[in-house]
Design an enzyme around this catalytic site. Structure first.
Site, PDB file in Angstrom:
ATOM      1  N   HIS A 141       4.702   9.875  -1.343  1.00  0.00           N
ATOM      2  CA  HIS A 141       4.733   9.489   0.074  1.00  0.00           C
ATOM      3  C   HIS A 141       6.132   9.028   0.477  1.00  0.00           C
ATOM      4  O   HIS A 141       6.633   9.388   1.536  1.00  0.00           O
ATOM      5  CB  HIS A 141       3.738   8.366   0.337  1.00  0.00           C
ATOM      6  CG  HIS A 141       2.343   8.722  -0.030  1.00  0.00           C
ATOM      7  ND1 HIS A 141       1.522   9.419   0.825  1.00  0.00           N
ATOM      8  CD2 HIS A 141       1.634   8.502  -1.150  1.00  0.00           C
ATOM      9  CE1 HIS A 141       0.341   9.594   0.238  1.00  0.00           C
ATOM     10  NE2 HIS A 141       0.383   9.057  -0.953  1.00  0.00           N
ATOM     11  N   ASN A 184       0.836  -1.212   0.000  1.00  0.00           N
ATOM     12  CA  ASN A 184       0.000   0.000   0.000  1.00  0.00           C
ATOM     13  C   ASN A 184       0.866   1.255   0.000  1.00  0.00           C
ATOM     14  O   ASN A 184       0.713   2.132   0.841  1.00  0.00           O
ATOM     15  CB  ASN A 184      -0.897   0.055   1.248  1.00  0.00           C
ATOM     16  CG  ASN A 184      -1.759  -1.181   1.380  1.00  0.00           C
ATOM     17  OD1 ASN A 184      -2.788  -1.294   0.739  1.00  0.00           O
ATOM     18  ND2 ASN A 184      -1.309  -2.114   2.203  1.00  0.00           N
ATOM     19  N   ALA A 185       1.749   1.354  -0.974  1.00  0.00           N
ATOM     20  CA  ALA A 185       2.752   2.418  -0.928  1.00  0.00           C
ATOM     21  C   ALA A 185       2.173   3.806  -1.193  1.00  0.00           C
ATOM     22  O   ALA A 185       2.861   4.803  -1.025  1.00  0.00           O
ATOM     23  CB  ALA A 185       3.872   2.113  -1.912  1.00  0.00           C
ATOM     24  N   LYS A 186       0.907   3.873  -1.617  1.00  0.00           N
ATOM     25  CA  LYS A 186       0.340   5.196  -1.878  1.00  0.00           C
ATOM     26  C   LYS A 186      -0.757   5.544  -0.888  1.00  0.00           C
ATOM     27  O   LYS A 186      -1.713   6.252  -1.206  1.00  0.00           O
ATOM     28  CB  LYS A 186      -0.180   5.257  -3.317  1.00  0.00           C
ATOM     29  CG  LYS A 186       0.981   5.161  -4.297  1.00  0.00           C
ATOM     30  CD  LYS A 186       0.661   5.692  -5.657  1.00  0.00           C
ATOM     31  CE  LYS A 186       1.950   5.701  -6.478  1.00  0.00           C
ATOM     32  NZ  LYS A 186       1.728   5.919  -7.899  1.00  0.00           N
ATOM     33  N   ASN A 187      -0.606   5.064   0.310  1.00  0.00           N
ATOM     34  CA  ASN A 187      -1.630   5.259   1.326  1.00  0.00           C
ATOM     35  C   ASN A 187      -1.056   6.178   2.408  1.00  0.00           C
ATOM     36  O   ASN A 187       0.020   5.928   2.946  1.00  0.00           O
ATOM     37  CB  ASN A 187      -1.987   3.858   1.866  1.00  0.00           C
ATOM     38  CG  ASN A 187      -2.842   3.899   3.100  1.00  0.00           C
ATOM     39  OD1 ASN A 187      -2.514   4.554   4.072  1.00  0.00           O
ATOM     40  ND2 ASN A 187      -3.932   3.179   3.067  1.00  0.00           N
TER      41      ASN A 187
END
Lengths: 332, 341
Positions: free
Chosen positions: A154, A113-116
């Site tokens: 992020h 979930n690297a874009k959370n």
């Protein structure tokens, strides 16, 4: 709902909480969908149950090992639920849990979930609690490598935070250089380069070196927005702050133009350069010739090379005319 | 609860052809009305955490299309009221979640649209926002401490709509923090000092300066040039160099350029073509890029972008607050704008 992949992940059949002896003391708390739902949402039974138990545990204020495991399950189903993340932190503090385990867990979650926003924030809070940035450069490097084009906002934010907070600047230019070599158009990497340089300070030697660095990259790909912007940023750090403060840059850019290059970034740079000269020169002749160059270039861009932004180029030319007229009248 | 809870029974509009060069007006109305129904269920429950913003996007898009009366005002206001946290004064995205700056602004925007700000405890909202300002002038998004320029924008936008900005926060310090995020390379803004320029965050910062009447601090020509460089041959705009075009970035770049009086620096015609090409001619709604699945977020920014471009049949939208201009006028608010150059 992705139940089948969940089971694969767990290597086990899903047992509802309502059938687990260790949860028999908890009465699940259903979501209140308002008084008159026209259509009730078809949550999957698993999703619904997990969050019903999660709500019950939060309402009760229970901070236990099983509550921690429940947050893991809830966050696996919806990693964007920031209320659950917050509750997880409360539990970790209360249990004085081993935070190294939490970092390992987060490495996996961030991998998926690297874009959370929430997962990165949680990571930061845990690192702060541990006061240990040992893994952050590696973590963000992996996230950037996995991103495909190394621009994950992020990951960059987290990396800058770790570098700034724990003074990890030393090897960063090498890392950035690697990324720029891999993709000279990576604007994030160029931004990071400026971020590091700003920390160490712009001495005349550094300015020379960085100007050279940018020009070398532009030589390879002329129509590349990032090194042009970087170049301007570096030149502005010189004592005069003028675009003509480094003669080799003037020579370089004029050389490109004379060789027939019409990249909008080159033109934008030259126009700014001549504009500055036109407005500064005391001798009328020099001023006129610089201004004339601006007008010619703007006209060419508007009509031939960058027609989509013709209004912009027309504005630049007329704006200079206006400024010069003002100067002549002695208003400025 | 889903969005259809708020829809009044009605019969749809006229039939439209599937021509993506034309605005599929009634299909979009239907799409928004159906938001959260049936096939979108999974998506809808996964996005529970931003429900309040979803309502703002739907309400605003319908209002811009002159179709606000299709939603039931009373049940929406009731929903919003239930989301106000009694202790902190902030708004949660839906019941059972924690209050946050993002949803507080959405809630206030929805209530302002319905002229219903007197139905809630506004002083408590002000307290919530004021309490999140930090000594360096920045804002947390909630009490757990993430700093981001998005929250600076949300704070001043919320307080402006409540007409309590000047007297409640340290505006000077807030301005100073936002300006410390301005990049010397390209004149743009990132989320924090040192972070890469990004069109979404530029919108937040330009909007912030518009609300605090500080647009003179911007190098408008430099930033305007960077923003108009975001237009790609397809006509769409991207959010950072070398990224793909996207309808939501089209809104953020477009609204920033409008606030700065530089909208005419890009090709409106090509952008309009791009936005219209992102319509789903079957289901209605707009997607991020041509051919992708539509969602309510991109639907508002598609409609909003077309409104800024002067598309017929749409109400005028205010570029700073992303709300219909008539509401901003009714409130007597005047976000600053730079004259066209």
């Amino acid at each position: 709902m992705a139940d089948s992949s969940d089971e694969e992940y767990l290597h086990t059949e899903w047992v509802p909480y309502s059938e687990r002896a260790e949860w028999s003391d908890i009465t699940p708390l259903p979501q209140d969908d308002g008084p008159n739902p026209v259509v009730s949402i078809a949550y999957s039974p698993k999703f619904r149950e997990t969050f019903d138990y999660m709500r019950a545990i939060i309402a009760k204020g229970e901070k236990s090992q099983r509550a921690l495991e429940l947050t893991t399950e809830a966050l696996r189903q919806n990693p964007a639920n920031y209320t659950v993340w917050q509750y997880r932190r409360d539990i970790l503090r209360e249990l004085k849990a081993n935070l190294q385990d939490e970092l390992d867990y987060l490495e996996e979650v961030i991998g998926q979930n690297a874009k959370n926003y929430q997962v990165w924030h949680h990571r930061r809070v845990i690192v702060e609690m541990m006061n240990c940035p040992k893994w952050e450069l590696e973590l963000t490097q992996n996230a950037l490598d996995n991103d495909g084009n190394a621009k994950n906002y992020h990951a960059w934010q987290h990396r800058q935070w770790a570098i700034r907070t724990f003074n990890l600047y030393d090897d960063e230019l090498d890392f950035v250089d690697r990324l720029i070599c891999e993709d000279p158009r990576n604007n994030s990497a160029w931004n990071q380069r400026f971020f590091v340089l700003k920390h160490f300070g712009f001495t005349p030697e550094i300015i020379k070196r960085e100007v050279e660095y940018a020009m070398n990259r532009i030589r390879v790909i002329k129509n590349n927005e990032s090194p042009w912007n970087f170049l301007v940023g570096v030149l502005r750090q010189s004592e005069s702050g003028k675009l003509n403060s480094q003669p080799e840059v003037v020579e370089f850019s004029q050389g490109l133009y004379n060789a027939g290059n019409r990249s909008p970034y080159l033109l934008a740079f030259l126009i700014d350069l001549y504009q500055e000269q036109a407005l500064e020169t005391k001798q009328q002749d020099n001023s006129d010739s610089s201004a004339q160059k601006v007008y010619t270039m703007c006209e060419d861009m508007a009509s031939k090379h960058d027609v989509i932004r013709c209004k912009y180029w027309q504005y630049v030319a007329s704006h200079l005319k206006m400024q010069l007229a003002k100067q002549a009248e002695g208003f400025d | 609860m889903d969005f259809t809870t708020f829809v009044k029974p009605s019969n749809g509009g006229a039939t439209e052809s599937n021509d993506t060069s034309k605005l599929q007006f009634w299909k979009h109305v239907k799409y928004i009305e159906n938001h959260g129904k049936q096939e979108d269920d999974y998506e809808y429950c996964m996005t529970e955490f931003l429900r309040m913003s979803g309502i703002f996007w739907g309400v605003t898009a319908l209002d811009i299309m002159g179709q606000l009366d299709r939603l039931d005002r009373k049940s929406i206001i009731e929903f919003v009221k239930r989301c106000q946290c009694p202790s902190s004064g902030g708004f949660a995205p839906c019941e059972g979640h924690d209050p946050h700056m993002l949803y507080t602004l959405s809630a206030i925007q929805v209530l302002a649209t319905y002229d219903a700000l007197d139905e809630i405890d506004c002083d408590a909202v002000v307290r919530f926002v004021v309490g999140l300002q930090q000594p360096d002038g920045s804002f947390f998004g909630d009490k757990w401490g993430e700093v981001d320029n998005r929250f600076s924008f949300c704070a001043v936008a919320t307080l402006t709509l409540l007409k309590r900005m000047e007297q409640t926060i340290d505006v000077e310090k807030a301005v100073k923090f936002v300006m410390s995020c301005c990049n010397q390379t390209d004149g743009g803004f990132g989320s924090k000092p040192g972070a890469e320029s990004h069109a979404g965050l530029i919108y937040c910062c330009v909007g912030f300066l518009s609300l605090t009447q500080r647009l003179h601090l911007l190098d408008v020509d430099k930033l305007g040039w960077w923003l108009c460089e975001r237009q790609l041959p397809s006509g769409g705009l991207n959010g950072r160099p070398e990224k793909l075009p996207d309808v939501c970035y089209s809104w953020w770049v477009l609204s920033s350029l409008t606030i700065m009086g530089r909208l005419h620096w890009i090709s409106s015609e090509k952008l309009q073509q791009f936005i219209l090409s992102c319509q789903d001619t079957e289901t209605g709604g707009f997607s991020d890029r041509t051919g992708n699945m539509p969602d309510i977020f991109h639907t508002l920014f598609g409609i909003g972008g077309l409104s800024l471009l002067g598309h017929s049949g749409l109400k005028v939208i205010n570029p700073t607050l992303c709300m219909p201009q008539y509401i901003i006028d009714r409130l007597g608010i005047q976000p600053q704008m730079v004259n066209q150059a």
